[in-house]
Design an enzyme around this catalytic site. Sequence first.
Site, mmCIF file in Angstrom:
data_model
loop_
_atom_site.group_PDB
_atom_site.id
_atom_site.type_symbol
_atom_site.label_atom_id
_atom_site.label_comp_id
_atom_site.label_asym_id
_atom_site.label_seq_id
_atom_site.Cartn_x
_atom_site.Cartn_y
_atom_site.Cartn_z
ATOM 1 N N GLU A 260 -25.450 -22.542 21.018
ATOM 2 C CA GLU A 260 -26.222 -22.978 19.844
ATOM 3 C C GLU A 260 -26.542 -21.759 18.997
ATOM 4 O OE1 GLU A 260 -29.794 -25.322 20.351
ATOM 5 O OE2 GLU A 260 -28.911 -26.394 22.049
ATOM 6 N N GLU B 171 -31.428 -25.622 27.810
ATOM 7 C CA GLU B 171 -32.591 -24.740 27.607
ATOM 8 C C GLU B 171 -33.637 -24.946 28.700
ATOM 9 O OE1 GLU B 171 -33.967 -25.240 23.553
ATOM 10 O OE2 GLU B 171 -32.573 -23.717 22.866
HETATM 11 C C1 BG6 Z 1 -32.720 -25.924 20.700
HETATM 12 C C2 BG6 Z 1 -32.346 -27.244 21.259
HETATM 13 O O1 BG6 Z 1 -34.027 -25.715 21.125
HETATM 14 O O2 BG6 Z 1 -32.861 -25.736 19.343
HETATM 15 C C3 BG6 Z 1 -31.845 -28.258 20.239
HETATM 16 O O3 BG6 Z 1 -31.458 -27.160 22.346
HETATM 17 C C4 BG6 Z 1 -32.628 -28.066 18.960
HETATM 18 O O4 BG6 Z 1 -31.954 -29.535 20.801
HETATM 19 C C5 BG6 Z 1 -32.359 -26.681 18.419
HETATM 20 O O5 BG6 Z 1 -32.323 -29.047 18.008
HETATM 21 C C6 BG6 Z 1 -32.973 -26.371 17.072
HETATM 22 O O6 BG6 Z 1 -34.314 -26.720 17.035
HETATM 23 P P1 BG6 Z 1 -34.861 -27.714 15.913
HETATM 24 O O7 BG6 Z 1 -36.252 -27.970 16.258
HETATM 25 O O8 BG6 Z 1 -34.679 -27.015 14.622
HETATM 26 O O9 BG6 Z 1 -34.009 -28.924 16.014
#
Ligand code: BG6
Length: 477
Positions: A373, A180
């Site tokens: 993701e 990211e």
């Molecule tokens: C992304 C990241 O921003 O979102 C992860 O690459 C992160 O590391 C994921 O965990 C979800 O965000 P959060 O704050 O719910 O963990």
Amino acid sequence: MTGLSKDFLWGGATAANQAEGGALEGGRKLANIDMLPTGPDRKKIAAGDMEMLEWKEDYYYPAKEAIDMYHRYMEDIKLFAEMGFKVYRMSLSWSRIFPDGDNAEPNEEGLQFYETIFKELKKYDIEPLVTIAHFDVPLNLIKKYGSWRNRKMIDFYVHYAETVLNRYKGLVKYWLTINEINILLHSPFVGGGIIFQENENREQVKYQAAHHQLVASALATKIAHEIDPENQVGCMLAGGNHYPYTCRPEDYFEAITRDREGYFFIDVQARGKYPNYALKRFEREEIVIEMEPEDKDILAAAPVDFVSFSYYSSRTVSAYAEDYEQTTGNIFATIKNPNLKSSEWGWQIDPLGLRNALNQMYDRYQKPLFIVENGLGAVDVPDENGYVDDEYRIDYLRQHIEAFKDAVEIDGVELLGYTTWGCVDLVAASTGQMSKRYGFIYVDRDDEGKGTLNRTKKKSFDWYKKVIATNGEDLSS
Ligand code: BG6
């Protein structure tokens, strides 16, 4: 209708800093993310409080032990294999391999640790997808050099990247250079170990750091191809497009402008040069980026092979934002979209937004895409037998899978694979909470670090197993 290719890479994703723990084991030293406690003071470092760069007794630091994957990798990989994963996205901990970041020689114990993991994955025919830096900067590099604001970081990162690319040749084929990368603009400490000094031009610092990351990423991409032409290297964007709140032309233009904040990075990484809209903005806002004469050629010489991104939510903007109610969404605050429901953390749920993002990026880059993701952060409540009936998670994932299938089957987007975020519950990056869970596997651990750390399969575990077995044909629960 062509369907997904038989080689479609189904799997899940984690990151070292949120899963491994073992913060001071095996020769590892601390990194930026280790210094973030839970609670309201988590934001103190970002606000420039240098004292937070030491561990303090009154705080709980969730990354210190995380979900203890450092000692439980084999158990977790076995569960991933049982679900039928074709790919597992993970990251290397930079400070496990170069504990101070500026060491001449790597920490052999750290290198060995990951080698064992890759060999274990091979046993199950699971392809590793490895992020070289996922919200990860050795603490020493922050204290001594100011992290990515300093050009020296390019050398430290490249030395690290070259070391792991050489060492894992033949074991790892899919690489992501920096997780990211656009988060650097929104959360500079997490995205780049940046701590601002008083009265400095923050935009200038952020874009200078971005330039260093972009050059470092291009050099790593070039080296990856030289070391092994089989290597496939991707960039990684915190994705999700901006909708104009109304059809006012000003709102539409605001949406384009905000999309470009993220595309800026991918434009450089995928096309090999700075886009004109960014150069014009720098000129207008007197942002002067120091570049070396060779930088242009470095960027041009090594565009990435594929474009990867995370997707949780779309965002909504207006040229008149102050008139509307805001919501939060993965660090980006945006206007609340009245057409969408929200997660318990206020992240707006928009499966069609994923198809939209895929189409926009494919039109723009004409390169294969990878969703690395996606998922629903939710509170899970196990029943008296410890079982979690997470139909809400299945529902979220089903709708997003349908959306990307449409992008592939109807729109013709080239998509390499899909790795859901936090396939095993892990520490949330934004809040440090364990209670914000994404996994198919429940981890017995709470927000204060209590619990057995035992793993239990949730309802979504068997569901995802069937989805993979049928290559996404059967999404029923
Ligand atoms: C992304 C990241 O921003 O979102 C992860 O690459 C992160 O590391 C994921 O965990 C979800 O965000 P959060 O704050 O719910 O963990």
